[in-house]
Design a protein around this motif. Structure first.
Motif, PDB file in Angstrom:
ATOM      1  N   LEU A 175       0.851  -1.184   0.000  1.00  0.00           N
ATOM      2  CA  LEU A 175       0.000   0.000   0.000  1.00  0.00           C
ATOM      3  C   LEU A 175       0.886   1.233   0.000  1.00  0.00           C
ATOM      4  N   HIS A 176       0.509   2.219  -0.797  1.00  0.00           N
ATOM      5  CA  HIS A 176       1.154   3.532  -0.769  1.00  0.00           C
ATOM      6  C   HIS A 176       0.034   4.548  -0.922  1.00  0.00           C
ATOM      7  N   THR A 177      -0.278   5.236   0.154  1.00  0.00           N
ATOM      8  CA  THR A 177      -1.374   6.192   0.142  1.00  0.00           C
ATOM      9  C   THR A 177      -1.092   7.305   1.136  1.00  0.00           C
ATOM     10  N   THR A 178      -1.777   8.404   0.959  1.00  0.00           N
ATOM     11  CA  THR A 178      -1.718   9.496   1.920  1.00  0.00           C
ATOM     12  C   THR A 178      -3.139   9.774   2.390  1.00  0.00           C
ATOM     13  N   VAL A 179      -3.313   9.798   3.695  1.00  0.00           N
ATOM     14  CA  VAL A 179      -4.595  10.141   4.292  1.00  0.00           C
ATOM     15  C   VAL A 179      -4.388  11.467   4.999  1.00  0.00           C
ATOM     16  N   THR A 180      -5.238  12.445   4.701  1.00  0.00           N
ATOM     17  CA  THR A 180      -5.125  13.752   5.330  1.00  0.00           C
ATOM     18  C   THR A 180      -6.283  13.933   6.291  1.00  0.00           C
ATOM     19  N   PHE A 181      -5.946  14.156   7.543  1.00  0.00           N
ATOM     20  CA  PHE A 181      -6.955  14.414   8.562  1.00  0.00           C
ATOM     21  C   PHE A 181      -7.047  15.913   8.793  1.00  0.00           C
ATOM     22  N   LEU A 182      -8.249  16.398   8.975  1.00  0.00           N
ATOM     23  CA  LEU A 182      -8.474  17.784   9.363  1.00  0.00           C
ATOM     24  C   LEU A 182      -8.837  17.752  10.845  1.00  0.00           C
ATOM     25  N   LEU A 183      -8.054  18.453  11.655  1.00  0.00           N
ATOM     26  CA  LEU A 183      -8.256  18.445  13.098  1.00  0.00           C
ATOM     27  C   LEU A 183      -8.713  19.812  13.573  1.00  0.00           C
ATOM     28  N   GLU A 184      -9.731  19.821  14.395  1.00  0.00           N
ATOM     29  CA  GLU A 184     -10.200  21.052  15.025  1.00  0.00           C
ATOM     30  C   GLU A 184      -9.698  21.051  16.467  1.00  0.00           C
ATOM     31  N   VAL A 185      -9.052  22.142  16.870  1.00  0.00           N
ATOM     32  CA  VAL A 185      -8.585  22.297  18.241  1.00  0.00           C
ATOM     33  C   VAL A 185      -9.446  23.375  18.880  1.00  0.00           C
ATOM     34  N   THR A 186     -10.101  23.024  19.981  1.00  0.00           N
ATOM     35  CA  THR A 186     -11.010  23.945  20.656  1.00  0.00           C
ATOM     36  C   THR A 186     -10.231  24.942  21.515  1.00  0.00           C
ATOM     37  N   PRO A 187     -10.892  26.010  21.962  1.00  0.00           N
ATOM     38  CA  PRO A 187     -10.223  26.965  22.849  1.00  0.00           C
ATOM     39  C   PRO A 187      -9.755  26.333  24.166  1.00  0.00           C
ATOM     40  N   GLN A 188     -10.310  25.181  24.522  1.00  0.00           N
ATOM     41  CA  GLN A 188      -9.883  24.478  25.740  1.00  0.00           C
ATOM     42  C   GLN A 188      -8.687  23.564  25.486  1.00  0.00           C
ATOM     43  N   GLY A 189      -8.210  23.507  24.246  1.00  0.00           N
ATOM     44  CA  GLY A 189      -7.058  22.671  23.920  1.00  0.00           C
ATOM     45  C   GLY A 189      -7.430  21.219  23.657  1.00  0.00           C
ATOM     46  N   GLU A 190      -8.707  20.957  23.498  1.00  0.00           N
ATOM     47  CA  GLU A 190      -9.173  19.600  23.220  1.00  0.00           C
ATOM     48  C   GLU A 190      -9.324  19.412  21.712  1.00  0.00           C
ATOM     49  N   LEU A 191      -9.257  18.173  21.291  1.00  0.00           N
ATOM     50  CA  LEU A 191      -9.510  17.862  19.895  1.00  0.00           C
ATOM     51  C   LEU A 191     -11.013  17.888  19.679  1.00  0.00           C
ATOM     52  N   GLY A 192     -11.452  18.667  18.709  1.00  0.00           N
ATOM     53  CA  GLY A 192     -12.873  18.763  18.389  1.00  0.00           C
ATOM     54  C   GLY A 192     -13.225  17.816  17.261  1.00  0.00           C
ATOM     55  N   ARG A 193     -13.799  18.355  16.221  1.00  0.00           N
ATOM     56  CA  ARG A 193     -14.218  17.548  15.073  1.00  0.00           C
ATOM     57  C   ARG A 193     -12.997  17.072  14.286  1.00  0.00           C
ATOM     58  N   VAL A 194     -13.150  15.881  13.707  1.00  0.00           N
ATOM     59  CA  VAL A 194     -12.081  15.264  12.928  1.00  0.00           C
ATOM     60  C   VAL A 194     -12.681  14.756  11.616  1.00  0.00           C
ATOM     61  N   LEU A 195     -12.074  15.144  10.511  1.00  0.00           N
ATOM     62  CA  LEU A 195     -12.482  14.679   9.187  1.00  0.00           C
ATOM     63  C   LEU A 195     -11.274  14.086   8.492  1.00  0.00           C
ATOM     64  N   TRP A 196     -11.480  13.307   7.426  1.00  0.00           N
ATOM     65  CA  TRP A 196     -10.363  12.762   6.676  1.00  0.00           C
ATOM     66  C   TRP A 196     -10.716  12.669   5.204  1.00  0.00           C
ATOM     67  N   LYS A 197      -9.655  12.715   4.403  1.00  0.00           N
ATOM     68  CA  LYS A 197      -9.754  12.546   2.955  1.00  0.00           C
ATOM     69  C   LYS A 197      -8.607  11.645   2.541  1.00  0.00           C
ATOM     70  N   PRO A 198      -8.749  10.791   1.606  1.00  0.00           N
ATOM     71  CA  PRO A 198      -9.937  10.506   0.835  1.00  0.00           C
ATOM     72  C   PRO A 198     -10.950   9.706   1.644  1.00  0.00           C
ATOM     73  N   ALA A 199     -12.207   9.864   1.286  1.00  0.00           N
ATOM     74  CA  ALA A 199     -13.300   9.232   2.021  1.00  0.00           C
ATOM     75  C   ALA A 199     -13.246   7.706   1.932  1.00  0.00           C
ATOM     76  N   LYS A 200     -12.653   7.181   0.872  1.00  0.00           N
ATOM     77  CA  LYS A 200     -12.614   5.728   0.667  1.00  0.00           C
ATOM     78  C   LYS A 200     -11.425   5.059   1.335  1.00  0.00           C
ATOM     79  N   THR A 201     -10.800   5.718   2.287  1.00  0.00           N
ATOM     80  CA  THR A 201      -9.653   5.155   3.002  1.00  0.00           C
ATOM     81  C   THR A 201     -10.087   3.904   3.763  1.00  0.00           C
ATOM     82  N   ASP A 202      -9.209   2.924   3.795  1.00  0.00           N
ATOM     83  CA  ASP A 202      -9.482   1.679   4.514  1.00  0.00           C
ATOM     84  C   ASP A 202      -9.952   2.009   5.936  1.00  0.00           C
ATOM     85  N   PRO A 203     -11.105   1.489   6.354  1.00  0.00           N
ATOM     86  CA  PRO A 203     -11.649   1.828   7.678  1.00  0.00           C
ATOM     87  C   PRO A 203     -10.740   1.438   8.842  1.00  0.00           C
ATOM     88  N   ARG A 204      -9.893   0.427   8.660  1.00  0.00           N
ATOM     89  CA  ARG A 204      -8.962   0.047   9.737  1.00  0.00           C
ATOM     90  C   ARG A 204      -7.945   1.151   9.967  1.00  0.00           C
TER      91      ARG A 204
END
Length: 161
Positions: free
Chosen positions: A85-114
């Protein structure tokens, strides 16, 4: 010189933080580009939902970018991909004002669920010092790419006399 039990995790943390900071250099909500720049950005970057542009303060407007306080690395098994396998998965991370991880998204959508599940599990333990604008903590978003390279697993050759 012997390596202490502290220096190895500290070195791994420093490398990971450097990766995080380099990944954070790409702003999710750029200043309004011209039509030509907008078309180029759409081709080169994944399109994220509108909330990333309206609810996240762009990195360019921060006095201080979010800083990593605690991080864990995902463990992805090469045995999941015997053909390689050779792939790149890009996660979008939201950091809240409290320093916690908020919403998390990823691309490409068809990335292996594992892969997605393993990375998401590691992200749940991440902690941040939040981004600051005008002395106040704010919500920020940034991209965190993961390049995954697994060579094919060769089947053992039969012993020949």
């Amino acid at each position: 010189m012997p390596v202490s039990n502290f220096s190895r995790p500290a070195a791994i943390g420093a490398i990971t933080l450097a990766t995080l900071v380099l990944g954070a250099c790409t702003t999710v909500a750029p200043d309004k580009p011209s039509n030509t720049e907008s078309a180029q950005a759409t081709e080169s970057q994944p399109s994220w939902p509108e909330w990333t542009r309206t609810e996240c303060v762009p990195m360019s407007q921060l006095d201080q970018q979010p800083q990593m306080r605690r991080q864990t690395s995902p463990i992805i098994q090469s045995s999941w991909f015997p053909k390689g396998l050779h792939t790149t998965v890009t996660f979008l991370l939201e950091v809240t004002p409290q320093g916690e991880l908020g919403r998390v998204l990823w691309k490409p959508a068809k990335t292996d669920p594992r892969i997605v599940k393993t990375i998401q599990n590691s992200l749940t333990r991440w902690k941040f010092k939040p981004g600051m604008r005008q002395g106040q903590p704010v919500t920020t978003c940034f991209e965190q790419p993961y390049e995954l390279i697994f060579p094919p697993i060769n089947e053992p050759m039969a012993n020949t006399p």
